[in-house]
Every structure is written in C-alpha cells, then in structure tokens.
Design a protein around this motif. Structure first.
Motif, PDB file in Angstrom:
ATOM      1  N   VAL A   1      53.657   2.350 -12.741  1.00  0.00           N
ATOM      2  CA  VAL A   1      54.612   2.535 -11.653  1.00  0.00           C
ATOM      3  C   VAL A   1      55.325   1.204 -11.417  1.00  0.00           C
ATOM      4  O   VAL A   1      54.692   0.206 -11.076  1.00  0.00           O
ATOM      5  CB  VAL A   1      53.911   2.996 -10.363  1.00  0.00           C
ATOM      6  CG1 VAL A   1      54.922   3.135  -9.220  1.00  0.00           C
ATOM      7  CG2 VAL A   1      53.195   4.319 -10.597  1.00  0.00           C
ATOM      8  N   GLY A   2      56.638   1.210 -11.628  1.00  0.00           N
ATOM      9  CA  GLY A   2      57.425  -0.016 -11.532  1.00  0.00           C
ATOM     10  C   GLY A   2      57.665  -0.578 -12.920  1.00  0.00           C
ATOM     11  O   GLY A   2      56.725  -1.035 -13.575  1.00  0.00           O
TER      12      GLY A   2
ATOM     13  N   LYS B   1      48.382   6.180  -1.848  1.00  0.00           N
ATOM     14  CA  LYS B   1      48.784   7.501  -2.353  1.00  0.00           C
ATOM     15  C   LYS B   1      48.034   7.854  -3.642  1.00  0.00           C
ATOM     16  O   LYS B   1      47.575   8.984  -3.821  1.00  0.00           O
ATOM     17  CB  LYS B   1      50.292   7.525  -2.617  1.00  0.00           C
ATOM     18  CG  LYS B   1      51.142   7.873  -1.416  1.00  0.00           C
ATOM     19  CD  LYS B   1      52.574   8.158  -1.857  1.00  0.00           C
ATOM     20  CE  LYS B   1      53.382   8.728  -0.709  1.00  0.00           C
ATOM     21  NZ  LYS B   1      54.743   9.138  -1.137  1.00  0.00           N
ATOM     22  N   ALA B   2      47.942   6.873  -4.544  1.00  0.00           N
ATOM     23  CA  ALA B   2      47.258   7.109  -5.812  1.00  0.00           C
ATOM     24  C   ALA B   2      45.788   7.449  -5.578  1.00  0.00           C
ATOM     25  O   ALA B   2      45.238   8.365  -6.205  1.00  0.00           O
ATOM     26  CB  ALA B   2      47.393   5.886  -6.716  1.00  0.00           C
ATOM     27  N   ALA B   3      45.137   6.713  -4.693  1.00  0.00           N
ATOM     28  CA  ALA B   3      43.720   6.970  -4.404  1.00  0.00           C
ATOM     29  C   ALA B   3      43.525   8.368  -3.833  1.00  0.00           C
ATOM     30  O   ALA B   3      42.612   9.096  -4.232  1.00  0.00           O
ATOM     31  CB  ALA B   3      43.187   5.913  -3.437  1.00  0.00           C
TER      32      ALA B   3
ATOM     33  N   VAL C   1      55.641   6.563 -17.349  1.00  0.00           N
ATOM     34  CA  VAL C   1      56.151   5.470 -16.519  1.00  0.00           C
ATOM     35  C   VAL C   1      56.909   6.084 -15.353  1.00  0.00           C
ATOM     36  O   VAL C   1      57.375   7.233 -15.431  1.00  0.00           O
ATOM     37  CB  VAL C   1      57.069   4.510 -17.306  1.00  0.00           C
ATOM     38  CG1 VAL C   1      56.293   3.772 -18.378  1.00  0.00           C
ATOM     39  CG2 VAL C   1      58.258   5.257 -17.918  1.00  0.00           C
ATOM     40  N   CYS C   2      57.027   5.298 -14.278  1.00  0.00           N
ATOM     41  CA  CYS C   2      57.683   5.800 -13.078  1.00  0.00           C
ATOM     42  C   CYS C   2      58.494   4.679 -12.442  1.00  0.00           C
ATOM     43  O   CYS C   2      57.987   3.557 -12.282  1.00  0.00           O
ATOM     44  CB  CYS C   2      56.633   6.326 -12.103  1.00  0.00           C
ATOM     45  SG  CYS C   2      57.282   6.898 -10.509  1.00  0.00           S
TER      46      CYS C   2
ATOM     47  N   PHE D   1      59.123   9.500 -14.773  1.00  0.00           N
ATOM     48  CA  PHE D   1      59.191  10.139 -13.456  1.00  0.00           C
ATOM     49  C   PHE D   1      59.968   9.241 -12.496  1.00  0.00           C
ATOM     50  O   PHE D   1      59.694   8.041 -12.387  1.00  0.00           O
ATOM     51  CB  PHE D   1      57.781  10.375 -12.899  1.00  0.00           C
ATOM     52  CG  PHE D   1      56.973  11.355 -13.690  1.00  0.00           C
ATOM     53  CD1 PHE D   1      56.944  12.702 -13.341  1.00  0.00           C
ATOM     54  CD2 PHE D   1      56.248  10.938 -14.795  1.00  0.00           C
ATOM     55  CE1 PHE D   1      56.208  13.608 -14.081  1.00  0.00           C
ATOM     56  CE2 PHE D   1      55.494  11.843 -15.542  1.00  0.00           C
ATOM     57  CZ  PHE D   1      55.476  13.181 -15.182  1.00  0.00           C
ATOM     58  N   LEU D   2      60.920   9.825 -11.806  1.00  0.00           N
ATOM     59  CA  LEU D   2      61.640   9.115 -10.753  1.00  0.00           C
ATOM     60  C   LEU D   2      60.920   9.228  -9.424  1.00  0.00           C
ATOM     61  O   LEU D   2      61.147   8.417  -8.514  1.00  0.00           O
ATOM     62  CB  LEU D   2      63.064   9.677 -10.609  1.00  0.00           C
ATOM     63  CG  LEU D   2      64.031   9.381 -11.768  1.00  0.00           C
ATOM     64  CD1 LEU D   2      65.274  10.243 -11.654  1.00  0.00           C
ATOM     65  CD2 LEU D   2      64.402   7.897 -11.767  1.00  0.00           C
ATOM     66  N   ASP D   3      60.037  10.199  -9.316  1.00  0.00           N
ATOM     67  CA  ASP D   3      59.347  10.487  -8.056  1.00  0.00           C
ATOM     68  C   ASP D   3      57.845  10.221  -8.204  1.00  0.00           C
ATOM     69  O   ASP D   3      57.184  10.812  -9.076  1.00  0.00           O
ATOM     70  CB  ASP D   3      59.585  11.939  -7.656  1.00  0.00           C
ATOM     71  CG  ASP D   3      58.940  12.270  -6.324  1.00  0.00           C
ATOM     72  OD1 ASP D   3      59.459  11.823  -5.284  1.00  0.00           O
ATOM     73  OD2 ASP D   3      57.899  12.962  -6.326  1.00  0.00           O
ATOM     74  N   LEU D   4      57.303   9.352  -7.371  1.00  0.00           N
ATOM     75  CA  LEU D   4      55.884   8.997  -7.451  1.00  0.00           C
ATOM     76  C   LEU D   4      54.995  10.204  -7.191  1.00  0.00           C
ATOM     77  O   LEU D   4      53.989  10.407  -7.877  1.00  0.00           O
ATOM     78  CB  LEU D   4      55.568   7.884  -6.442  1.00  0.00           C
ATOM     79  CG  LEU D   4      54.091   7.486  -6.318  1.00  0.00           C
ATOM     80  CD1 LEU D   4      53.575   6.901  -7.626  1.00  0.00           C
ATOM     81  CD2 LEU D   4      53.905   6.488  -5.177  1.00  0.00           C
TER      82      LEU D   4
END
Length: 349
Positions: free
Chosen positions: A6-7, A80-82, A30-31, A50-53
């Motif tokens: 992410v990033g 959010k990931a957790a 990747v996002c 992905f543009l959206d997490l």
C-alpha cells in the motif's frame, strides 16, 4: 504467502524487490490512490492493482499488507488492515505519535495478526556481529555510546512531494533519516531513561528540524550522544555508531553504518578482530534487511511467534525521537517511559 503493498512511492520498490527475492513470499497486489504510481509495478511484476484500500482488504488471497505510505497515514491503514485480518509490515517510523503507535499495536493484538516494523539495519553484518559481542558482555560495564547521522538531503529532495518535511506526515531528520540509527542505539545499549536535546531548521525550507544534537542517559547508567543532520555539504558524509565499555571499544561507520571501522576487545586477538573487520567489509550489506523482514514475517505467521522487530520495538524508537523533540521544544530534560521489549530475542544468523 501473498503480500500487498500500500503506497507506491520510492520505498515500495525495495519491498517489491525483497518479496520477489524471497522464496516464501509472493507480491500479489499494489494499492495507491494515484493510478500512475502503480504502473511501474504492473510492468515489472504480475500484480493486481487497487485504487481503493477497502477493496484490497476484501481480497481473501492477501495475507500480509506492507504499508509504504507517508508516515502520517500509517496508523489508519494499519488499523484497517488488522481489522480485516491481515498481518502487517509497516515502514519506519511505526507512526508519528505514541498514541497512533498504540492504536496499531492494540489493533494487531485484538485481531490476532502479526505486526513488524521495518528497521532493516539490524540485519547488516556489522550490526549482527556487534549484537553478538554485546550479548556475550564483551564490552563489560558500558561507559557511553555515540550515534551520528551526517547526511545531505537538499531542498530538491523535500520539494519532490508536498508531505516531505511536514510535521503531520513526515517529521524531520530524527523521525525520517536518523530513526534507524536510534533504533540500533536502543537495541544495543538498552532502554533510555532521559534525554536533553536541541534542534533547528537551519538550511532547508521545511516545517521540521534539519539538524539535531542531544545527550541521553540509559537506564543502565551509560551516557550517549546523538547528532543528526541533513545539512551536510555536498553529499552524505557518514553514519556511525560507537560503543565504549570497560573492556571494549567499537566503531561502526561508513556512509550508512555498514562497516566495522575499529574493534578492540580485551582478550580478543588482534588477528581475530582484523578477520572480523575484513569479513564484514567483504560483504557489508549481506542479505538485504527488507528481505530479512519479509522472510521473518512468513516464519512468524507459520510458527505463530512474534516477528524479530515488533511493534513495541518500533514504538520504543519512536518514543526516543518524540522525547528528543519534546526536550528541544521545552529546553528541558525529558524522561522516557519505555514499554517492555524483549531485546534479547535471538536472531537466526
């Protein structure tokens, strides 16, 4: 195991390469909020974008999220990931505030996911050899230590992105560049009890400091000196870490603290010392630190153990930086409250 980044800025390339070089890891996706930033990864790797997490976190095939965004975004993404049940590898610093670091650590524990902070310099051969010497008490009673980062980051570096050098998303030389060396300082010398610091913004047009000097007292009674700057003309000069004790002296140096420049241990034959220095010099970086962290995360998940570099480790390095900031702002010494970290966890060499 499948990893997703992410990033997609500069540091994401190191993560992608580390994942590709790891036999136990695969880069799945990747996002980024900017489509163009993902394009190089589409060209180099067979990955989804992905543009959206939230959409990424819904992917059942994703095991681990690597957070490579500006530091001020780490906490919200990690939480959010957790909650989505994804294990987390987060770039340094873990966050920009202790409150956000606690949010990440708590969310990881509550959702039973692994959390590792990217402090890859711990895995450089010079550092691992030093840690073995420290574990064997080769330095005796510690006198003091010196951590120095004398680097150059010109104005063009900060102008590359609007978040660089800001207090809300990035921080200054301590938070961004020197935190790796400060992590090593705490990991090798033990917890810090008190700091006194001065900082300034002398040459760069940024919100945060571009130079800082400070002194520390460790809980074991030893003293320390910290110097960090991105104002060195015209290029990086050195990153050093020196340790002084009653029976040993060591200096790790080079441009990025990857060489043993001096080693003198009581009872250690000069030839043995020189052989160690030469062995490190022949392969000063060893296996890349990011690859160590990726592979360790896979093993931590498989064996249900803590990663080598934990969230608490990341928080303790952050706590030192914040204490240095607070001292500089108040012009007073600042006491630290450290969360307990097992600094004696073994590293498989």
């Amino acid at each position: 195991m499948n990893f997703a980044i992410v990033g997609c800025g500069h540091i994401a390339k190191k993560h992608a390469e580390a994942i590709r070089n790891s036999e136990t890891a695969t880069l799945y996706a990747v996002c980024d909020t900017v489509q163009e930033k993902m394009v190089p990864f589409f060209e180099e790797y067979e990955v989804k974008g992905f543009l959206d997490l939230d959409e990424l976190l819904e992917q059942e095939d994703v095991d681990v999220i690597n957070i490579c965004t500006p530091s001020g975004f780490h906490a919200d993404i990690a939480v959010k990931a957790a909650k989505a049940g994804k294990h987390i590898v987060v770039e340094k610093p873990i966050a920009l505030t202790l409150e956000d670091a606690d949010r990440i650590i708590t969310a990881s524990k509550e959702n039973d996911v692994k959390l590792s902070v990217v402090h890859p310099n711990r895995f450089r051969p010079a550092i691992m050899e030093t840690r073995k010497l420290m574990d064997e008490n080769k330095f005796g009673k510690l006198s003091h230590a010196n951590a120095t980062v004398r680097w150059n980051r010109n104005q063009a570096y900060y102008d590359q992105a609007p978040w660089r050098g800001t207090k809300s998303l990035d921080g200054g030389v301590l938070m961004n560049q020197a935190i790796h060396n400060l992590d090593l300082l705490v990991w090798l010398m033990g917890e810090v009890d008190e700091v006194y610091s001065m900082g300034a913004t002398r040459l760069r047009e940024i919100e945060s400091e571009d130079v800082s000097v400070g002194v520390v007292r460790f809980k074991n009674g030893a003293l320390g000196v910290i110097e960090a700057a991105t104002t060195i003309y015209p290029r990086n000069l050195e990153e050093t870490l020196s340790i002084f004790g009653e029976t040993g002296t060591l200096k790790i140096g080079g441009a990025t603290a990857n060489l043993i420049e001096h080693l003198n241990i009581e009872g250690l034959d000069d030839q043995v010392s020189n052989d160690l220095i030469d062995r490190v010099k022949s392969d000063p970086f060893g296996k890349p630190g990011h690859q160590w962290i990726i592979e360790d995360m896979v093993e931590a998940i498989k064996n249900d153990r803590e990663p080598i570099v934990t969230g608490t480790d990341g928080k303790n390095a952050l706590a030192l930086v914040i204490a240095l900031y607070e001292s500089a702002d108040s012009n007073n010494p600042v006491k630290l409250i450290h969360e307990s970290a097992d600094t004696n966890r073994p590293i498989k060499l």
